[in-house]
Write an enzyme that holds these catalytic residues in place. Structure first.
Site, PDB file in Angstrom:
ATOM      1  N   ASN A 209      10.435   8.001  -2.981  1.00 54.92           N
ATOM      2  CA  ASN A 209      10.301   7.886  -4.438  1.00 54.92           C
ATOM      3  C   ASN A 209      10.504   9.264  -5.049  1.00 54.92           C
ATOM      4  OD1 ASN A 209       7.641   9.295  -4.560  1.00 54.92           O
ATOM      5  ND2 ASN A 209       7.073   7.572  -3.244  1.00 54.92           N
ATOM      6  N   ASP A 277       4.972   2.633  -0.391  1.00 56.72           N
ATOM      7  CA  ASP A 277       4.117   1.467  -0.138  1.00 56.72           C
ATOM      8  C   ASP A 277       4.616   0.617   1.019  1.00 56.72           C
ATOM      9  OD1 ASP A 277       2.092   1.799  -2.081  1.00 56.72           O
ATOM     10  OD2 ASP A 277       3.605   1.403  -3.624  1.00 56.72           O
ATOM     11  N   ASP A 304      -2.941   2.305   3.663  1.00 58.56           N
ATOM     12  CA  ASP A 304      -3.409   2.861   2.390  1.00 58.56           C
ATOM     13  C   ASP A 304      -4.403   3.983   2.699  1.00 58.56           C
ATOM     14  OD1 ASP A 304      -4.739   3.395  -0.053  1.00 58.56           O
ATOM     15  OD2 ASP A 304      -3.946   1.504  -0.814  1.00 58.56           O
ATOM     16  N   LYS A 337      -7.462  -0.964  -9.540  1.00 58.71           N
ATOM     17  CA  LYS A 337      -7.133  -0.208  -8.321  1.00 58.71           C
ATOM     18  C   LYS A 337      -8.337   0.598  -7.834  1.00 58.71           C
ATOM     19  CE  LYS A 337      -2.685   0.689  -8.248  1.00 58.71           C
ATOM     20  NZ  LYS A 337      -1.417   1.326  -8.552  1.00 58.71           N
ATOM     21  N   LYS A 341      -9.751  -0.065  -4.161  1.00 56.73           N
ATOM     22  CA  LYS A 341      -9.666   0.995  -3.144  1.00 56.73           C
ATOM     23  C   LYS A 341     -10.999   1.704  -2.943  1.00 56.73           C
ATOM     24  CE  LYS A 341      -4.775   1.678  -3.965  1.00 56.73           C
ATOM     25  NZ  LYS A 341      -3.663   2.324  -3.269  1.00 56.73           N
TER      26      LYS A 341
HETATM   27  O1  C5P Z   1      -1.506   1.346  -4.821  1.00 54.75           O
HETATM   28  P1  C5P Z   1      -0.947   2.591  -5.393  1.00 54.75           P
HETATM   29  O2  C5P Z   1       0.144   3.208  -4.574  1.00 54.75           O
HETATM   30  O3  C5P Z   1      -0.556   2.510  -6.840  1.00 54.75           O
HETATM   31  O4  C5P Z   1      -2.192   3.602  -5.382  1.00 54.75           O
HETATM   32  C1  C5P Z   1      -2.101   4.913  -5.754  1.00 54.75           C
HETATM   33  C2  C5P Z   1      -3.178   5.716  -5.128  1.00 54.75           C
HETATM   34  O5  C5P Z   1      -3.375   5.349  -3.766  1.00 54.75           O
HETATM   35  C3  C5P Z   1      -2.836   7.193  -5.064  1.00 54.75           C
HETATM   36  O6  C5P Z   1      -4.038   7.932  -5.100  1.00 54.75           O
HETATM   37  C4  C5P Z   1      -2.147   7.306  -3.729  1.00 54.75           C
HETATM   38  O7  C5P Z   1      -2.223   8.634  -3.218  1.00 54.75           O
HETATM   39  C5  C5P Z   1      -2.948   6.353  -2.886  1.00 54.75           C
HETATM   40  N1  C5P Z   1      -2.183   5.694  -1.812  1.00 54.75           N
HETATM   41  C6  C5P Z   1      -2.430   6.032  -0.498  1.00 54.75           C
HETATM   42  N2  C5P Z   1      -1.755   5.395   0.506  1.00 54.75           N
HETATM   43  C7  C5P Z   1      -0.857   4.423   0.233  1.00 54.75           C
HETATM   44  C8  C5P Z   1      -0.587   4.081  -1.103  1.00 54.75           C
HETATM   45  C9  C5P Z   1      -1.272   4.747  -2.102  1.00 54.75           C
HETATM   46  O8  C5P Z   1      -3.245   6.909  -0.258  1.00 54.75           O
HETATM   47  N3  C5P Z   1      -0.220   3.828   1.222  1.00 54.75           N
END
Ligand code: C5P
Length: 402
Positions: A209, A277, A304, A337, A341
């Site tokens: 990205n 992701d 994650d 979120k 999380k």
């Molecule tokens: O789900 P999303 O990617 O939008 O979430 C963003 C948050 O989760 C950020 O803090 C990102 O660093 C963390 N993240 C992570 N590992 C992933 C996806 C997101 O730590 N695989």
């Protein structure tokens, strides 16, 4: 005042080197240890003998000296210091530092150091004003280098203007100020993730990205400046490593997770990385060929990292902070979120095309914590980092999780 502080002093060529001798005496009087590197140019102005006599230590001059290397490698020399001081810092040395050269002991130590560097420039007024010198300086300062001077006045070359190295007493005050700076996070360990990850499709292609790593790197730098022992786990970026920060470079989400788990326990975790992701399920050893039908990419979710750190049980950091980059329903999505999380704070930012956030220098944050939502003004990513770092300090000073 400077009791037990370790200074690595780099003396480059310039008539002002005589002032550095006075600086060594004053540093020693205040209890500091001074190790000196004398460049070839520096040795034209002061002798190794006078530097050694004043510092009470061996003077290091030669990158390839077998005796130096067996007693103390240049890496150790650059690491076993609390502060690196370059005085005088000549225009030539600044240029070599800016380009990352490592062709003598001084530049090698400067390139290898993970410690803050303070420079005291000294040169002719026109050399100082030259756009090349100013560009080198701007680059070095953007990388976090500290500077004192130059002062204005009569120069050794007969001209007048800015270019004189500051007096030893001024340099000493700058060094004392450096050691007096508030470090409210001293003794706390912080982990910051930054940048994108690359998920390989084949040996030459990957999914990723547009994250630049600017925000995560700025946060790591801000926490380190406040005294936290900071490790930055970063995906591939063009960002310079922030001063005082230990950097672990990784490529994939899996590697980022492994590096983060390896760094536990920490008290503060800030997940600013834009972790990919999804990753391709398979990773062929050969480059995919263009002949025939376009390949179908089968994807699976990456781990994650933020959620894993939040659920790390007894090893969970006391404060876990995430980012929510959204293009729609910003705050509602970010709140959901945060709950999913299970992190403590969430910084929501708009990354839609016209926001300019991804890769840009500005960020507009909605700060979500158990206490509610605060809308921060649009500010630079450095300012966002400082604001967040101040909140982290306040959190620990307030007794929460202290
Ligand atoms: O789900 P999303 O990617 O939008 O979430 C963003 C948050 O989760 C950020 O803090 C990102 O660093 C963390 N993240 C992570 N590992 C992933 C996806 C997101 O730590 N695989």
């Amino acid at each position: 005042m400077l009791d037990g502080k370790r200074i690595l002093l780099i003396i480059s060529g310039g008539i002002a080197a005589y002032k550095t001798l006075d600086l060594i005496r004053r540093l020693k009087e205040r209890g500091a240890t001074v190790r000196a590197i004398l460049t070839k140019g520096g040795a034209q102005f002061v002798t190794p003998l006078s530097v050694a006599a004043l510092s009470g230590e061996k003077v290091y001059q030669d990158l390839f000296s077998l005796t130096d290397e067996s007693e103390m490698g240049h890496i150790r020399l650059s690491r076993e210091a609390d502060l690196v001081v370059v005085a005088p810092a000549s225009a030539d040395l600044l240029a070599r530092m800016a380009s990352g050269l490592a062709d003598d002991l001084a530049t090698t130590a400067l390139l290898a150091t993970d410690k803050p560097v303070l420079i005291a420039p000294a040169m002719n007024v026109e050399m100082w004003a030259n756009p090349a010198t100013q560009a080198n300086l701007a680059l070095l300062e953007a990388r976090g280098l500290l500077r004192v001077g130059p002062a204005e006045g009569d120069l050794a070359c007969g001209e007048t203007g800015p270019g004189r190295m500051v007096e030893a007493t001024d340099l000493l005050s700058a060094i004392e100020r450096f050691f007096e700076r508030p470090t409210p996070l001293r003794g706390r360990r912080a982990l910051v993730t930054s940048g994108p990850t690359h998920e390989p499709i084949d040996p030459v292609r990957y999914l990723s990205n547009r994250s630049s790593g600017k925000q995560g790197h700025a946060i790591a730098g801000a926490l380190a400046r406040l005294g936290a022992e900071t490790v930055l786990v970063t995906g591939p970026t063009r960002q310079a490593p922030p001063p005082l920060v230990r950097v672990r470079a990784v490529t994939t989400a899996e590697e980022m997770l492994a590096a983060c788990e390896d760094e536990l326990p920490v008290e503060i975790a800030v997940c600013a990385a834009a972790v990919a992701d999804w990753r391709p399920v398979t990773r062929p050893n050969q480059k995919l060929k263009k002949d025939g039908e376009p390949p179908m990419l089968e994807l699976q979710e990456t781990p994650d990292i933020l959620a894993r750190l939040s659920a790390a049980g007894p090893r969970r950091p006391k404060l876990v902070i995430g980012f929510a980059a959204e293009t729609e329903s910003l705050v509602a999505n970010a709140e959901a979120k945060r709950a999913r999380k299970e992190c403590d704070w969430m910084l929501a930012n708009d990354v839609s095309d016209d926001s300019g956030t991804l890769g840009g220098d500005l960020n507009t944050i909605h700060f979500i914590s158990p206490d509610g939502i605060e809308d921060w003004p649009t500010q630079s990513k450095d300012a966002v980092a400082d604001t967040l770092a101040d909140l982290i300090v306040a959190h620990f000073q307030g007794g929460a999780g202290a």
